[in-house]
Design a protein around this motif. Structure first.
Motif, PDB file in Angstrom:
ATOM      1  N   ASP A  61       0.716  -1.132  -0.101  1.00 22.80           N
ATOM      2  CA  ASP A  61      -0.003   0.001  -0.057  1.00 22.80           C
ATOM      3  C   ASP A  61       0.793   1.158  -0.123  1.00 22.80           C
ATOM      4  O   ASP A  61       0.761   2.184  -0.718  1.00 22.80           O
ATOM      5  N   LEU A  62       1.926   1.456   0.575  1.00 31.40           N
ATOM      6  CA  LEU A  62       2.778   2.488   0.874  1.00 31.40           C
ATOM      7  C   LEU A  62       3.430   2.673  -0.467  1.00 31.40           C
ATOM      8  O   LEU A  62       3.594   3.822  -0.875  1.00 31.40           O
ATOM      9  N   LEU A  63       3.933   1.562  -1.117  1.00 32.07           N
ATOM     10  CA  LEU A  63       4.612   1.708  -2.253  1.00 32.07           C
ATOM     11  C   LEU A  63       3.759   2.461  -3.463  1.00 32.07           C
ATOM     12  O   LEU A  63       4.159   3.016  -4.285  1.00 32.07           O
ATOM     13  N   ALA A  64       2.351   2.014  -3.236  1.00 28.48           N
ATOM     14  CA  ALA A  64       1.600   2.105  -4.441  1.00 28.48           C
ATOM     15  C   ALA A  64       1.444   3.708  -4.194  1.00 28.48           C
ATOM     16  O   ALA A  64       1.074   4.569  -5.025  1.00 28.48           O
ATOM     17  N   LYS A  65       1.367   4.610  -2.877  1.00 26.55           N
ATOM     18  CA  LYS A  65       1.062   5.812  -2.652  1.00 26.55           C
ATOM     19  C   LYS A  65       2.031   6.477  -3.036  1.00 26.55           C
ATOM     20  O   LYS A  65       2.198   7.635  -3.341  1.00 26.55           O
ATOM     21  N   VAL A  66       3.471   6.063  -2.785  1.00 28.76           N
ATOM     22  CA  VAL A  66       4.653   6.772  -3.002  1.00 28.76           C
ATOM     23  C   VAL A  66       5.177   6.967  -4.707  1.00 28.76           C
ATOM     24  O   VAL A  66       5.713   8.052  -4.876  1.00 28.76           O
ATOM     25  N   ASP A 112       9.209  19.052 -10.294  1.00 25.46           N
ATOM     26  CA  ASP A 112       9.082  18.999 -11.727  1.00 25.46           C
ATOM     27  C   ASP A 112       8.425  17.326 -12.042  1.00 25.46           C
ATOM     28  O   ASP A 112       8.526  16.694 -12.984  1.00 25.46           O
ATOM     29  N   ALA A 113       8.109  16.750 -10.525  1.00 23.86           N
ATOM     30  CA  ALA A 113       7.838  15.320 -10.935  1.00 23.86           C
ATOM     31  C   ALA A 113       6.391  15.025 -11.552  1.00 23.86           C
ATOM     32  O   ALA A 113       5.377  16.035 -11.501  1.00 23.86           O
ATOM     33  N   PRO A 114       6.072  13.905 -12.194  1.00 21.60           N
ATOM     34  CA  PRO A 114       4.683  14.150 -12.646  1.00 21.60           C
ATOM     35  C   PRO A 114       3.327  13.940 -11.717  1.00 21.60           C
ATOM     36  O   PRO A 114       3.773  13.224 -10.457  1.00 21.60           O
ATOM     37  N   PRO A 115       2.223  14.248 -11.995  1.00 21.54           N
ATOM     38  CA  PRO A 115       1.324  14.010 -11.024  1.00 21.54           C
ATOM     39  C   PRO A 115       0.876  12.600 -10.403  1.00 21.54           C
ATOM     40  O   PRO A 115       1.170  11.645 -11.437  1.00 21.54           O
ATOM     41  N   LEU A 116       0.715  12.568  -9.122  1.00 19.21           N
ATOM     42  CA  LEU A 116       0.539  11.057  -8.738  1.00 19.21           C
ATOM     43  C   LEU A 116      -1.012  10.435  -9.510  1.00 19.21           C
ATOM     44  O   LEU A 116      -1.958  11.425  -9.683  1.00 19.21           O
ATOM     45  N   PRO A 117      -0.864   9.176  -9.750  1.00 21.34           N
ATOM     46  CA  PRO A 117      -2.044   8.678 -10.278  1.00 21.34           C
ATOM     47  C   PRO A 117      -3.205   8.763  -9.281  1.00 21.34           C
ATOM     48  O   PRO A 117      -3.052   8.695  -7.876  1.00 21.34           O
ATOM     49  N   GLU A 118      -4.488   8.931  -9.743  1.00 18.02           N
ATOM     50  CA  GLU A 118      -5.564   8.901  -8.677  1.00 18.02           C
ATOM     51  C   GLU A 118      -5.705   7.599  -8.017  1.00 18.02           C
ATOM     52  O   GLU A 118      -5.969   6.722  -8.679  1.00 18.02           O
ATOM     53  N   ALA A 119      -5.916   7.671  -6.731  1.00 18.67           N
ATOM     54  CA  ALA A 119      -5.989   6.463  -6.017  1.00 18.67           C
ATOM     55  C   ALA A 119      -7.398   5.974  -5.918  1.00 18.67           C
ATOM     56  O   ALA A 119      -8.310   6.902  -6.057  1.00 18.67           O
ATOM     57  N   PRO A 120      -7.874   4.704  -6.113  1.00 19.34           N
ATOM     58  CA  PRO A 120      -9.156   4.511  -6.185  1.00 19.34           C
ATOM     59  C   PRO A 120     -10.138   4.794  -4.807  1.00 19.34           C
ATOM     60  O   PRO A 120      -9.119   4.764  -3.705  1.00 19.34           O
ATOM     61  N   PRO A 121     -11.001   5.032  -4.613  1.00 23.66           N
ATOM     62  CA  PRO A 121     -11.791   5.529  -3.341  1.00 23.66           C
ATOM     63  C   PRO A 121     -11.823   4.396  -2.271  1.00 23.66           C
ATOM     64  O   PRO A 121     -11.889   3.301  -2.973  1.00 23.66           O
TER      65      PRO A 121
END
Length: 122
Positions: free
Chosen positions: A73-78, A102-111
């Motif tokens: 879960d942590l690696l998916a969020k980081v 300059d980092a790309p935006p984070l992918p949206e996490a599923p609710p």
């Protein structure tokens, strides 16, 4: 020159002294017996180490198994660690790890499903 003399003296001091051979086992037999004793001693040493380490390794494996879902879960969020600055310690002791501008935006996490989330009809 002084260093060379010291090194030569140490080398001569560390060379084995040859003694006269008397009655007793031949040098080859002594070496075989010595290697056999070394081999047996190494086996006993490693067997003892394994016996002492086995419970610790088993506990560590269980702990990693329990932490695995949280780490995933942590690696998916980081995302990618290269997208973050070096950690920074604040005066109050908090540690901040900022995302690079300059980092790309984070992918949206599923609710996340909560207790009042609508269910799926089957």
């Amino acid at each position: 020159m002084k260093q060379s003399a010291i090194i030569l003296a140490l080398c001569l001091a560390l060379t084995p002294v040859q003694a006269q051979e008397g009655p007793g086992p031949a040098p080859d037999e002594e070496m075989e017996e010595g290697f056999s004793l070394l081999n047996e001693g190494a086996k006993l040493l490693f067997r003892g180490l394994i016996d002492r380490m086995e419970p610790t390794m088993r506990d560590m494996g269980e702990a990693v198994g329990e932490l695995q879902p949280a780490l995933r879960d942590l690696l998916a969020k980081v995302d990618d660690l290269r997208n973050y600055e070096a950690p920074e310690r604040l005066p109050n002791g908090d540690i901040i790890i900022r995302r690079k501008p300059d980092a790309p935006p984070l992918p949206e996490a599923p609710p996340e499903a909560g207790p009042d989330a609508p269910g799926i009809e089957l």
